[in-house]
Design a protein around this motif. Structure first.
Motif, mmCIF file in Angstrom:
data_model
loop_
_atom_site.group_PDB
_atom_site.id
_atom_site.type_symbol
_atom_site.label_atom_id
_atom_site.label_comp_id
_atom_site.label_asym_id
_atom_site.label_seq_id
_atom_site.Cartn_x
_atom_site.Cartn_y
_atom_site.Cartn_z
ATOM 1 N N ASP A 1 0.847 -1.207 0.000
ATOM 2 C CA ASP A 1 0.000 0.000 0.000
ATOM 3 C C ASP A 1 0.878 1.251 0.000
ATOM 4 O O ASP A 1 0.879 2.033 0.950
ATOM 5 C CB ASP A 1 -1.001 0.004 1.167
ATOM 6 C CG ASP A 1 -0.348 0.109 2.531
ATOM 7 O OD1 ASP A 1 0.805 -0.339 2.682
ATOM 8 O OD2 ASP A 1 -0.980 0.666 3.437
ATOM 9 N N ALA A 2 1.587 1.441 -1.122
ATOM 10 C CA ALA A 2 2.520 2.575 -1.218
ATOM 11 C C ALA A 2 1.813 3.908 -0.986
ATOM 12 O O ALA A 2 2.448 4.893 -0.595
ATOM 13 C CB ALA A 2 3.197 2.566 -2.584
ATOM 14 N N MET A 3 0.490 3.921 -1.175
ATOM 15 C CA MET A 3 -0.247 5.176 -0.986
ATOM 16 C C MET A 3 -0.357 5.574 0.487
ATOM 17 O O MET A 3 -0.924 6.625 0.801
ATOM 18 C CB MET A 3 -1.639 5.066 -1.609
ATOM 19 C CG MET A 3 -1.636 5.136 -3.123
ATOM 20 S SD MET A 3 -0.881 6.642 -3.802
ATOM 21 C CE MET A 3 -2.082 7.876 -3.343
ATOM 22 N N MET A 4 0.180 4.755 1.389
ATOM 23 C CA MET A 4 0.187 5.182 2.787
ATOM 24 C C MET A 4 1.258 6.255 3.014
ATOM 25 O O MET A 4 1.248 6.972 4.005
ATOM 26 C CB MET A 4 0.359 4.005 3.754
ATOM 27 C CG MET A 4 1.702 3.368 3.794
ATOM 28 S SD MET A 4 2.963 4.343 4.668
ATOM 29 C CE MET A 4 2.162 4.557 6.262
ATOM 30 N N LEU A 5 2.202 6.376 2.074
ATOM 31 C CA LEU A 5 3.248 7.391 2.209
ATOM 32 C C LEU A 5 2.605 8.779 2.194
ATOM 33 O O LEU A 5 1.606 9.001 1.510
ATOM 34 C CB LEU A 5 4.252 7.280 1.056
ATOM 35 C CG LEU A 5 5.131 6.026 1.041
ATOM 36 C CD1 LEU A 5 5.962 5.973 -0.235
ATOM 37 C CD2 LEU A 5 6.039 5.962 2.266
ATOM 38 N N PRO A 6 3.206 9.729 2.933
ATOM 39 C CA PRO A 6 2.613 11.074 2.939
ATOM 40 C C PRO A 6 2.656 11.710 1.553
ATOM 41 O O PRO A 6 3.507 11.364 0.726
ATOM 42 C CB PRO A 6 3.498 11.856 3.919
ATOM 43 C CG PRO A 6 4.446 10.896 4.507
ATOM 44 C CD PRO A 6 4.376 9.606 3.775
ATOM 45 N N PHE A 7 1.755 12.656 1.347
ATOM 46 C CA PHE A 7 1.655 13.368 0.068
ATOM 47 C C PHE A 7 3.030 13.870 -0.386
ATOM 48 O O PHE A 7 3.419 13.700 -1.551
ATOM 49 C CB PHE A 7 0.670 14.541 0.249
ATOM 50 C CG PHE A 7 0.734 15.557 -0.852
ATOM 51 C CD1 PHE A 7 0.297 15.241 -2.133
ATOM 52 C CD2 PHE A 7 1.225 16.837 -0.614
ATOM 53 C CE1 PHE A 7 0.356 16.187 -3.157
ATOM 54 C CE2 PHE A 7 1.293 17.778 -1.630
ATOM 55 C CZ PHE A 7 0.859 17.457 -2.904
ATOM 56 N N LYS A 8 3.767 14.476 0.548
ATOM 57 C CA LYS A 8 5.056 15.094 0.183
ATOM 58 C C LYS A 8 6.035 14.055 -0.376
ATOM 59 O O LYS A 8 6.732 14.290 -1.352
ATOM 60 C CB LYS A 8 5.674 15.728 1.450
ATOM 61 C CG LYS A 8 6.015 17.199 1.248
ATOM 62 C CD LYS A 8 6.614 17.800 2.486
ATOM 63 C CE LYS A 8 8.122 17.865 2.310
ATOM 64 N NZ LYS A 8 8.873 17.964 3.525
ATOM 65 N N ARG A 9 6.065 12.864 0.258
ATOM 66 C CA ARG A 9 6.991 11.823 -0.184
ATOM 67 C C ARG A 9 6.574 11.271 -1.562
ATOM 68 O O ARG A 9 7.408 11.047 -2.434
ATOM 69 C CB ARG A 9 7.038 10.707 0.878
ATOM 70 C CG ARG A 9 7.828 9.451 0.488
ATOM 71 C CD ARG A 9 9.244 9.737 -0.001
ATOM 72 N NE ARG A 9 10.056 10.516 0.895
ATOM 73 C CZ ARG A 9 10.868 10.050 1.836
ATOM 74 N NH1 ARG A 9 10.980 8.767 1.996
ATOM 75 N NH2 ARG A 9 11.579 10.866 2.584
ATOM 76 N N LEU A 10 5.267 11.103 -1.742
ATOM 77 C CA LEU A 10 4.785 10.600 -3.045
ATOM 78 C C LEU A 10 5.130 11.595 -4.146
ATOM 79 O O LEU A 10 5.549 11.215 -5.248
ATOM 80 C CB LEU A 10 3.274 10.349 -2.991
ATOM 81 C CG LEU A 10 2.852 9.131 -2.172
ATOM 82 C CD1 LEU A 10 1.358 9.169 -1.851
ATOM 83 C CD2 LEU A 10 3.188 7.822 -2.916
ATOM 84 N N LYS A 11 4.994 12.881 -3.813
ATOM 85 C CA LYS A 11 5.309 13.934 -4.795
ATOM 86 C C LYS A 11 6.796 13.871 -5.171
ATOM 87 O O LYS A 11 7.148 13.953 -6.350
ATOM 88 C CB LYS A 11 4.972 15.281 -4.141
ATOM 89 C CG LYS A 11 4.588 16.346 -5.118
ATOM 90 C CD LYS A 11 4.126 17.587 -4.395
ATOM 91 C CE LYS A 11 4.729 18.780 -5.117
ATOM 92 N NZ LYS A 11 4.317 20.047 -4.525
ATOM 93 N N GLU A 12 7.632 13.683 -4.156
ATOM 94 C CA GLU A 12 9.086 13.589 -4.404
ATOM 95 C C GLU A 12 9.396 12.417 -5.334
ATOM 96 O O GLU A 12 10.176 12.535 -6.280
ATOM 97 C CB GLU A 12 9.809 13.305 -3.082
ATOM 98 C CG GLU A 12 10.310 14.501 -2.335
ATOM 99 C CD GLU A 12 10.956 14.039 -1.016
ATOM 100 O OE1 GLU A 12 12.160 14.229 -0.844
ATOM 101 O OE2 GLU A 12 10.241 13.468 -0.162
ATOM 102 N N ILE A 13 8.779 11.264 -5.043
ATOM 103 C CA ILE A 13 9.043 10.054 -5.845
ATOM 104 C C ILE A 13 8.605 10.273 -7.294
ATOM 105 O O ILE A 13 9.338 9.967 -8.239
ATOM 106 C CB ILE A 13 8.323 8.827 -5.235
ATOM 107 C CG1 ILE A 13 8.911 8.498 -3.861
ATOM 108 C CG2 ILE A 13 8.419 7.609 -6.157
ATOM 109 C CD1 ILE A 13 8.126 7.462 -3.059
ATOM 110 N N LEU A 14 7.400 10.835 -7.456
ATOM 111 C CA LEU A 14 6.881 11.046 -8.817
ATOM 112 C C LEU A 14 7.741 12.059 -9.578
ATOM 113 O O LEU A 14 7.987 11.903 -10.781
ATOM 114 C CB LEU A 14 5.424 11.505 -8.755
ATOM 115 C CG LEU A 14 4.457 10.446 -8.217
ATOM 116 C CD1 LEU A 14 3.103 11.059 -7.869
ATOM 117 C CD2 LEU A 14 4.274 9.317 -9.231
ATOM 118 N N ALA A 15 8.226 13.078 -8.864
ATOM 119 C CA ALA A 15 9.077 14.086 -9.518
ATOM 120 C C ALA A 15 10.388 13.432 -9.969
ATOM 121 O O ALA A 15 10.909 13.738 -11.053
ATOM 122 C CB ALA A 15 9.341 15.241 -8.557
#
Ligand SMILES: C[S@@+](CC[C@H](N)C(=O)[O-])C[C@H]1O[C@@H](n2cnc3c(N)ncnc32)[C@H](O)[C@@H]1O
Ligand code: SF4
Length: 300
Positions: free
Chosen positions: A77-91
């Motif tokens: 459930d990678a979506m448990m990561l906070p918004f900021k971390r997901l944004k970093e990964i996608l960037a």
């Protein structure tokens, strides 16, 4: 093969077979569903991966020159990561792998509780376009029994949020989850949830117990229900017939072709509803025109 050091085992949806599987966490943050042993081994304790390591892996993929059109964020459930971390990964994916056209992830409804539609829209604009949600059932009694930690309402809220953010949703429903006693309400309420949510994709799997069903069955003994038993092939078909008949979908790609199924069903709902219901009815009637998978052909 991608040059990555996975902590095995790694799971992904069948449709992501061509994608780069990028492990951004290890394990599942919930890990309590009584039917799921996927992340139960010692080495799969939940832990987010450090961003530096994730970046190194993305760079090594870029340098390998391997074709990478899609990325799936693992584990459970990678979506448990906070918004900021997901944004970093996608960037980072956008920076080093600009050709990637779609990023996807498993997602528990509660993973979205602390994320706004605006934040999800931002993630979608960065490439995160598809969420795989294991609703498993729309029936609150079944959901409590399997310790999903979710309800009809929490699942619907998450599915609606995904839609409002312009992302696509792919829902998994598990046949046989309520045993014979709850089979009917499981099918009816799962269909009701899908009808309200109108997901883009819906797939059904048959609940299977490669490590034994004790843990799963134990919860049933703590209620006034009869002891759990797995549905027979015919009972599974009957449950599928109820589910399909109750579904009122506009444009959902439906797949019941995972290796756990005895009967392979594929189509677009509602367009193909009559054909699919008819196929299941023929299987119930033991028509030899309908191919049924043998036990040895099945798996999880
Ligand atoms: C790797 S899990 C991750 C899903 C995600 N954590 C969630 O709950 O939405 C993917 C899916 O595999 C299916 N699954 C897990 N254990 C299963 C079992 N014992 N039998 C059949 N399907 C199973 C469930 O539908 C589950 O949602
Ligand atoms: S089904 Fe999903 S949430 Fe439940 S334990 Fe398995 S991976 Fe975790």
């Amino acid at each position: 093969m991608y040059p990555l050091n996975y902590i095995e085992p790694v799971f992904r949806p069948p449709s992501e077979w061509k994608s780069l599987i990028l492990q951004v966490t290890n394990g599942c943050s919930w890990n309590k569903c009584t039917f799921c042993d996927m992340y139960s081994s010692e080495n799969k304790k939940f832990k987010p991966k450090k961003i530096d390591l994730i970046e190194q892996e993305i760079i090594s993929i870029a340098q390998s020159g391997l074709p990478t059109g899609r990325v799936f964020l693992a584990d459970g459930d990678a979506m448990m990561l906070p918004f900021k971390r997901l944004k970093e990964i996608l960037a980072l994916i956008k920076l080093h792998l600009p050709q990637v056209s779609r990023v996807s992830s498993y997602c528990l409804p509660r993973n979205l509780g602390n994320k706004t539609v605006e934040q999800l829209t931002e993630l979608r604009e960065l490439g995160l376009k598809l969420m795989y949600i294991g609703c498993e059932s729309g029936d609150n009694e079944v959901l409590a029994l399997i310790e999903k930690g979710e309800t009809y309402q929490s699942s619907l809220l998450a599915l609606n949020k995904i839609k409002r953010a312009g992302m696509k949703s792919s829902v998994m429903i598990l046949n046989g989850l309520g045993g014979p006693e709850l089979s009917h309400q499981h099918a009816v309420n799962s269909a009701k949830l899908m009808n309200e949510a109108q997901p883009d994709f819906l797939s059904t799997l048959v609940v299977s117990f490669p490590l034994g069903e004790e843990r799963f069955a134990e919860k049933f003994t703590q209620t006034s229900l009869k002891a759990f038993r797995q549905l027979t092939q015919q009972e599974l078909f009957s449950e599928m017939a109820v589910l399909l008949s109750e579904l009122d979908l506009e444009k959902t790609i439906f797949r019941s072709d995972h290796a756990s199924n005895y009967l392979v069903l594929k189509g677009v709902l509602g367009k193909d509803k009559a054909r699919l219901v008819n196929t299941v009815q023929m299987a119930i009637g033991k028509s030899t025109a309908i191919p049924i998978r043998q036990e040895w052909q099945r798996g999880l």
